[in-house]
Design a protein around this motif. Structure first.
Motif, PDB file in Angstrom:
ATOM      1  N   HIS A 157       0.815  -1.215   0.000  1.00 57.23           N
ATOM      2  CA  HIS A 157       0.000   0.000   0.000  1.00 57.23           C
ATOM      3  C   HIS A 157       0.854   1.272   0.000  1.00 57.23           C
ATOM      4  CE1 HIS A 157      -3.190   2.812   1.000  1.00 57.23           C
ATOM      5  NE2 HIS A 157      -2.464   3.214   2.027  1.00 57.23           N
ATOM      6  N   HIS A 158       1.944   1.258   0.721  1.00 52.63           N
ATOM      7  CA  HIS A 158       2.780   2.454   0.858  1.00 52.63           C
ATOM      8  C   HIS A 158       3.722   2.682  -0.314  1.00 52.63           C
ATOM      9  CE1 HIS A 158       1.288   2.960   4.896  1.00 52.63           C
ATOM     10  NE2 HIS A 158       1.549   1.687   5.122  1.00 52.63           N
ATOM     11  N   THR A 159       4.008   1.644  -1.079  1.00 53.00           N
ATOM     12  CA  THR A 159       4.992   1.775  -2.156  1.00 53.00           C
ATOM     13  C   THR A 159       4.419   1.538  -3.550  1.00 53.00           C
ATOM     14  OG1 THR A 159       5.643  -0.566  -1.982  1.00 53.00           O
ATOM     15  CG2 THR A 159       6.868   1.036  -0.622  1.00 53.00           C
ATOM     16  N   ALA A 160       3.152   1.186  -3.641  1.00 46.55           N
ATOM     17  CA  ALA A 160       2.550   0.801  -4.923  1.00 46.55           C
ATOM     18  C   ALA A 160       2.682   1.888  -5.984  1.00 46.55           C
ATOM     19  CB  ALA A 160       1.080   0.430  -4.721  1.00 46.55           C
ATOM     20  N   GLU A 161       2.592   3.133  -5.585  1.00 44.42           N
ATOM     21  CA  GLU A 161       2.679   4.232  -6.556  1.00 44.42           C
ATOM     22  C   GLU A 161       4.043   4.265  -7.240  1.00 44.42           C
ATOM     23  OE1 GLU A 161       0.752   6.948  -8.767  1.00 44.42           O
ATOM     24  OE2 GLU A 161      -0.127   5.727  -7.184  1.00 44.42           O
ATOM     25  N   LEU A 162       5.067   3.771  -6.556  1.00 46.17           N
ATOM     26  CA  LEU A 162       6.414   3.748  -7.131  1.00 46.17           C
ATOM     27  C   LEU A 162       6.503   2.795  -8.322  1.00 46.17           C
ATOM     28  CD1 LEU A 162       8.530   3.744  -3.850  1.00 46.17           C
ATOM     29  CD2 LEU A 162       8.065   5.673  -5.376  1.00 46.17           C
ATOM     30  N   LEU A 163       5.625   1.803  -8.374  1.00 44.43           N
ATOM     31  CA  LEU A 163       5.563   0.918  -9.537  1.00 44.43           C
ATOM     32  C   LEU A 163       4.500   1.395 -10.525  1.00 44.43           C
ATOM     33  CD1 LEU A 163       6.511  -1.563 -11.067  1.00 44.43           C
ATOM     34  CD2 LEU A 163       4.906  -2.931  -9.699  1.00 44.43           C
ATOM     35  N   ARG A 164       3.397   1.916 -10.015  1.00 54.88           N
ATOM     36  CA  ARG A 164       2.318   2.380 -10.894  1.00 54.88           C
ATOM     37  C   ARG A 164       2.809   3.479 -11.843  1.00 54.88           C
ATOM     38  NH1 ARG A 164      -2.811   1.903  -9.227  1.00 54.88           N
ATOM     39  NH2 ARG A 164      -2.193   2.377  -7.086  1.00 54.88           N
ATOM     40  N   GLU A 165       3.593   4.413 -11.337  1.00 51.49           N
ATOM     41  CA  GLU A 165       4.054   5.538 -12.162  1.00 51.49           C
ATOM     42  C   GLU A 165       4.851   5.084 -13.390  1.00 51.49           C
ATOM     43  OE1 GLU A 165       6.074   8.200  -9.521  1.00 51.49           O
ATOM     44  OE2 GLU A 165       4.222   8.793  -8.519  1.00 51.49           O
ATOM     45  N   PRO A 166       5.875   4.244 -13.245  1.00 49.54           N
ATOM     46  CA  PRO A 166       6.614   3.832 -14.447  1.00 49.54           C
ATOM     47  C   PRO A 166       5.817   2.894 -15.354  1.00 49.54           C
ATOM     48  CG  PRO A 166       7.571   2.813 -12.507  1.00 49.54           C
ATOM     49  CD  PRO A 166       6.566   3.804 -12.027  1.00 49.54           C
ATOM     50  N   LEU A 167       4.900   2.100 -14.791  1.00 45.45           N
ATOM     51  CA  LEU A 167       4.038   1.279 -15.634  1.00 45.45           C
ATOM     52  C   LEU A 167       3.165   2.173 -16.515  1.00 45.45           C
ATOM     53  CD1 LEU A 167       2.909  -1.485 -13.101  1.00 45.45           C
ATOM     54  CD2 LEU A 167       4.186  -1.882 -15.218  1.00 45.45           C
ATOM     55  N   ASP A 168       2.531   3.177 -15.891  1.00 44.42           N
ATOM     56  CA  ASP A 168       1.685   4.111 -16.644  1.00 44.42           C
ATOM     57  C   ASP A 168       2.496   4.904 -17.658  1.00 44.42           C
ATOM     58  OD1 ASP A 168      -0.594   3.283 -15.308  1.00 44.42           O
ATOM     59  OD2 ASP A 168      -0.670   5.024 -13.973  1.00 44.42           O
ATOM     60  N   ALA A 169       3.700   5.319 -17.271  1.00 48.78           N
ATOM     61  CA  ALA A 169       4.555   6.091 -18.184  1.00 48.78           C
ATOM     62  C   ALA A 169       4.914   5.259 -19.410  1.00 48.78           C
ATOM     63  CB  ALA A 169       5.817   6.566 -17.464  1.00 48.78           C
TER      64      ALA A 169
END
Length: 122
Positions: free
Chosen positions: A35-47
């Motif tokens: 939950h605390h780190t998911a955005e760190l993977l979501r951002e490069p996936l979306d990019a």
């Protein structure tokens, strides 16, 4: 081509390497995906998807933990990639991470490879 590591206040818990290999965008999360780190993977996936890179390979060999939030990030990327004619391939999962995919049934909706080399050759 190495584009470095995504980071934030949670950088110590998860780092994500991103590079292009042939027709694949390879993302290598290292550490704990939760939950605390998911955005760190979501951002490069979306990019990657925004740049038209629709064949995504997530090298899970350095992923020590994945909770439901991390799983949802990967499922969301899978839906976006498939809508664009691509796919998300998972490679080299550690047993503790593979167990999450097995328990939830998520392994059935991803192409899972034993190694990064196998995922890139597919």
């Amino acid at each position: 081509m190495d584009r470095g590591t995504v980071g934030s206040a949670n950088q110590g818990r998860l780092k994500v390497g991103v590079r292009t290999e042939g027709r694949s965008e390879v993302l290598t999360p290292a550490g704990e995906l939760d939950h605390h780190t998911a955005e760190l993977l979501r951002e490069p996936l979306d990019a990657a998807l925004d740049q038209g890179r629709t064949r995504l390979v997530v090298d899970c060999s350095q992923l020590a933990f994945c909770d439901s939030t991390g799983l949802n990030v990967l499922l969301g990327a899978r839906l976006k990639a498939e809508a664009a004619g691509g796919a998300v391939h998972l490679a080299g999962m550690q047993p503790v991470v593979a167990r999450v995919f097995e328990i939830t049934g998520a392994e059935a909706v991803f192409t899972v490879h034993d190694s990064l080399e196998s995922a890139l050759a597919d």
